[in-house]
Design a protein around this motif. Structure first.
Motif, mmCIF file in Angstrom:
data_model
loop_
_atom_site.group_PDB
_atom_site.id
_atom_site.type_symbol
_atom_site.label_atom_id
_atom_site.label_comp_id
_atom_site.label_asym_id
_atom_site.label_seq_id
_atom_site.Cartn_x
_atom_site.Cartn_y
_atom_site.Cartn_z
ATOM 1 N N LEU A 1 0.799 -1.227 0.000
ATOM 2 C CA LEU A 1 0.000 0.000 0.000
ATOM 3 C C LEU A 1 0.834 1.281 0.000
ATOM 4 O O LEU A 1 0.277 2.375 -0.002
ATOM 5 C CB LEU A 1 -0.927 0.022 1.226
ATOM 6 N N TYR A 2 2.155 1.167 0.020
ATOM 7 C CA TYR A 2 2.991 2.369 0.133
ATOM 8 C C TYR A 2 2.685 3.363 -0.982
ATOM 9 O O TYR A 2 2.362 4.530 -0.726
ATOM 10 C CB TYR A 2 4.477 1.993 0.126
ATOM 11 N N GLU A 3 2.784 2.905 -2.216
ATOM 12 C CA GLU A 3 2.544 3.818 -3.331
ATOM 13 C C GLU A 3 1.092 4.301 -3.339
ATOM 14 O O GLU A 3 0.814 5.465 -3.650
ATOM 15 C CB GLU A 3 2.885 3.145 -4.660
ATOM 16 N N THR A 4 0.183 3.434 -2.950
ATOM 17 C CA THR A 4 -1.240 3.791 -2.950
ATOM 18 C C THR A 4 -1.528 4.940 -2.001
ATOM 19 O O THR A 4 -2.224 5.905 -2.357
ATOM 20 C CB THR A 4 -2.099 2.574 -2.566
ATOM 21 N N VAL A 5 -0.999 4.874 -0.775
ATOM 22 C CA VAL A 5 -1.318 5.941 0.194
ATOM 23 C C VAL A 5 -0.641 7.242 -0.197
ATOM 24 O O VAL A 5 -1.210 8.331 0.023
ATOM 25 C CB VAL A 5 -0.976 5.532 1.640
ATOM 26 N N LEU A 6 0.556 7.160 -0.786
ATOM 27 C CA LEU A 6 1.189 8.394 -1.273
ATOM 28 C C LEU A 6 0.360 9.006 -2.395
ATOM 29 O O LEU A 6 0.136 10.226 -2.435
ATOM 30 C CB LEU A 6 2.616 8.113 -1.758
ATOM 31 N N ARG A 7 -0.118 8.168 -3.293
ATOM 32 C CA ARG A 7 -0.922 8.658 -4.419
ATOM 33 C C ARG A 7 -2.224 9.293 -3.946
ATOM 34 O O ARG A 7 -2.598 10.384 -4.400
ATOM 35 C CB ARG A 7 -1.220 7.511 -5.389
ATOM 36 N N ILE A 8 -2.919 8.635 -3.022
ATOM 37 C CA ILE A 8 -4.210 9.139 -2.553
ATOM 38 C C ILE A 8 -4.059 10.511 -1.907
ATOM 39 O O ILE A 8 -4.836 11.445 -2.189
ATOM 40 C CB ILE A 8 -4.845 8.134 -1.572
ATOM 41 N N ALA A 9 -3.067 10.662 -1.039
ATOM 42 C CA ALA A 9 -2.865 11.959 -0.386
ATOM 43 C C ALA A 9 -2.526 13.030 -1.419
ATOM 44 O O ALA A 9 -3.051 14.155 -1.364
ATOM 45 C CB ALA A 9 -1.763 11.849 0.667
ATOM 46 N N ALA A 10 -1.661 12.693 -2.372
ATOM 47 C CA ALA A 10 -1.290 13.668 -3.404
ATOM 48 C C ALA A 10 -2.503 14.079 -4.234
ATOM 49 O O ALA A 10 -2.658 15.260 -4.579
ATOM 50 C CB ALA A 10 -0.200 13.084 -4.298
ATOM 51 N N GLU A 11 -3.366 13.131 -4.545
ATOM 52 C CA GLU A 11 -4.571 13.453 -5.319
ATOM 53 C C GLU A 11 -5.484 14.392 -4.551
ATOM 54 O O GLU A 11 -6.025 15.352 -5.123
ATOM 55 C CB GLU A 11 -5.320 12.157 -5.662
ATOM 56 N N GLU A 12 -5.693 14.119 -3.263
ATOM 57 C CA GLU A 12 -6.582 14.971 -2.473
ATOM 58 C C GLU A 12 -6.024 16.386 -2.348
ATOM 59 O O GLU A 12 -6.770 17.366 -2.405
ATOM 60 C CB GLU A 12 -6.800 14.364 -1.090
ATOM 61 N N ILE A 13 -4.722 16.484 -2.184
ATOM 62 C CA ILE A 13 -4.100 17.812 -2.070
ATOM 63 C C ILE A 13 -4.237 18.568 -3.383
ATOM 64 O O ILE A 13 -4.571 19.758 -3.402
ATOM 65 C CB ILE A 13 -2.626 17.660 -1.642
ATOM 66 N N ALA A 14 -4.018 17.861 -4.499
ATOM 67 C CA ALA A 14 -4.168 18.515 -5.806
ATOM 68 C C ALA A 14 -5.612 18.924 -6.056
ATOM 69 O O ALA A 14 -5.889 20.030 -6.552
ATOM 70 C CB ALA A 14 -3.679 17.580 -6.911
ATOM 71 N N ASN A 15 -6.555 18.047 -5.706
ATOM 72 C CA ASN A 15 -7.971 18.340 -5.934
ATOM 73 C C ASN A 15 -8.472 19.504 -5.087
ATOM 74 O O ASN A 15 -9.426 20.185 -5.471
ATOM 75 C CB ASN A 15 -8.815 17.095 -5.643
ATOM 76 N N ALA A 16 -7.827 19.720 -3.937
ATOM 77 C CA ALA A 16 -8.255 20.819 -3.054
ATOM 78 C C ALA A 16 -7.959 22.176 -3.672
ATOM 79 O O ALA A 16 -8.621 23.171 -3.347
ATOM 80 C CB ALA A 16 -7.566 20.697 -1.697
ATOM 81 N N LYS B 1 4.178 18.318 1.162
ATOM 82 C CA LYS B 1 3.999 16.869 1.090
ATOM 83 C C LYS B 1 5.314 16.187 1.464
ATOM 84 O O LYS B 1 6.323 16.361 0.769
ATOM 85 C CB LYS B 1 3.550 16.434 -0.306
ATOM 86 N N VAL B 2 5.296 15.428 2.550
ATOM 87 C CA VAL B 2 6.476 14.711 3.028
ATOM 88 C C VAL B 2 6.215 13.214 2.906
ATOM 89 O O VAL B 2 5.187 12.722 3.374
ATOM 90 C CB VAL B 2 6.804 15.064 4.491
ATOM 91 N N GLY C 1 4.951 13.908 -6.710
ATOM 92 C CA GLY C 1 5.136 15.327 -6.421
ATOM 93 C C GLY C 1 5.414 15.665 -4.969
ATOM 94 O O GLY C 1 5.150 16.794 -4.537
ATOM 95 N N TYR C 2 5.974 14.730 -4.215
ATOM 96 C CA TYR C 2 6.290 15.023 -2.820
ATOM 97 C C TYR C 2 7.482 15.969 -2.737
ATOM 98 O O TYR C 2 8.395 15.924 -3.565
ATOM 99 C CB TYR C 2 6.527 13.723 -2.032
ATOM 100 N N ASP C 3 7.442 16.841 -1.736
ATOM 101 C CA ASP C 3 8.438 17.899 -1.616
ATOM 102 C C ASP C 3 9.708 17.441 -0.916
ATOM 103 O O ASP C 3 10.804 17.881 -1.263
ATOM 104 C CB ASP C 3 7.840 19.084 -0.842
ATOM 105 N N LEU C 4 9.545 16.575 0.096
ATOM 106 C CA LEU C 4 10.678 16.108 0.879
ATOM 107 C C LEU C 4 10.483 14.648 1.258
ATOM 108 O O LEU C 4 9.355 14.156 1.317
ATOM 109 C CB LEU C 4 10.854 16.920 2.180
ATOM 110 N N GLY C 5 11.592 13.989 1.561
ATOM 111 C CA GLY C 5 11.539 12.642 2.096
ATOM 112 C C GLY C 5 12.019 12.632 3.535
ATOM 113 O O GLY C 5 13.134 13.095 3.826
#
Length: 353
Positions: free
Chosen positions: A67-82, A90-91, A112-116
């Motif tokens: 689920l690692y890639e999935t949860v990163l993708r979901i959060a990124a989508e919600e942030i973009a949609n907002a 995005k960390v 599109g995460y800003d930092l790791g």
């Protein structure tokens, strides 16, 4: 590279909650509630979110879970949609030895995460020089958010010389200090102050036992005849995954206190104790932090943001008496609970949660 607005926010300091994992009873991802949590953090006024970290559960990387890639993708989508009119950091949590960490850093970049936020917990028996090379490798891929994890839950103690080298690595832009130890915290801050990159690294607290005190304390050191001062500008915290709308106000109060030259110190120090007491209930230090993830879940379940406290690890449960402790602190510190905000949030997001 961070854009100008995101970099400015990172260095001014903000609230960055560590994102939980919403599961159904069958331990499958509860995607609507996962998305709802990201929406809650944005609506609360937080300045970012950290995904794929301890609070998100390390088991998301297990092959059978994946689920690692999935949860990163979901959060990124919600942030973009907002489509917010303000920056939102995005960390991505990055773990493992170098091969795995490189893969995760590239996944973070893909979305599109800003930092790791780079965990060093996998390097239990490696030399400090090996770990420095690891960080240099990741920093060439994505800006690094350093992470000093307390030894009680899988971290290790690092030397002052280690942090001197760490601070000099180009593209290390922030460090989360979660050592839960004043001596080790001091090592990191002093090393940064003595580095050539003192103004290029933002300090964030992860010291759950000292959140407010970290945010109001000036660290001053004489460096080459000049007095250098550094402060914690914000926090990246599992604690701030709950009561987030109030956490934003706590950070604002701490910043106002510093701006006003530390007047009315008793009020802010009292707030520090209140926040620490609340943290003890959800993070469960009484049982060596066994219930730290489920404690967060319990609060979110009571507020209606999660359906249950289920985790991917069946051994993770609330500790004896932990639910009662959560009840105690929510009653004792009602001014730090955001139930009304969440009720309004859920009323406006019924279709999502």
């Amino acid at each position: 590279m961070l854009n100008t607005e995101t970099r400015k926010l990172l260095f001014e300091g903000t609230v960055i909650p560590a994102h939980p994992l919403a599961l159904q009873r069958n331990l499958q991802l509860d995607e609507p509630r996962q998305r709802g949590l990201t929406q809650y953090y944005m609506a609360s006024g937080a300045g970012g979110v950290a995904v794929g970290v301890h609070t998100t559960q390390f088991e998301i990387r297990d092959p059978e879970v994946n689920l690692y890639e999935t949860v990163l993708r979901i959060a990124a989508e919600e942030i973009a949609n907002a489509d917010m009119d303000r920056p939102f950091i995005k960390v991505a949590g990055i773990v493992g030895l170098t091969d795995q960490a490189v893969k995760e850093a590239n996944i973070a970049l893909k979305y599109g995460y800003d930092l790791g936020l780079v965990s060093m917990a996998a390097f239990k028996n490696h030399s400090e020089d090996d770990i420095i090379e690891h960080i240099r490798t990741i920093a060439k891929i994505i800006p690094v958010f350093g992470f000093y994890l307390q030894s009680a839950i899988g971290g290790r103690v690092y030397s002052y010389q280690f942090w001197q080298q760490f601070a000099e690595i180009p593209n290390v832009l922030a460090i989360k200090i979660a050592a839960f130890n004043r001596y080790q915290t001091l090592d990191v801050v002093r090393a940064v102050c003595n580095s050539s990159r003192v103004n290029e690294i933002a300090l964030y607290t992860g010291n759950d036992d000292n959140i407010v005190a970290d945010l109001i304390t000036p660290y001053r050191f004489e460096v080459n005849g000049e007095m250098i001062e550094k402060t914690f500008v914000g926090g990246l915290l599992g604690h701030w995954a709950v009561w987030t709308e109030k956490a934003v106000k706590v950070l604002a109060a701490a910043k106002e206190f510093v701006k006003n030259k530390h007047t009315n110190a008793a009020d802010v120090l009292r707030l520090n104790i209140e926040v620490t007491d609340m943290n003890a209930a959800i993070f469960d230090p009484a049982h060596n932090f066994h219930g730290c993830i489920t404690g967060v879940h319990e609060v979110l379940k009571r507020q209606g943001l999660m359906e249950g406290i289920w985790t991917l690890n069946p051994n993770e449960t609330l500790s004896p008496g932990q639910a009662e402790e959560i009840t105690r602190v929510t009653q004792a510190y009602a001014h730090l609970i955001d139930d009304e905000f969440i009720t309004d949030f859920l009323n406006r997001h019924v279709k999502v949660v």
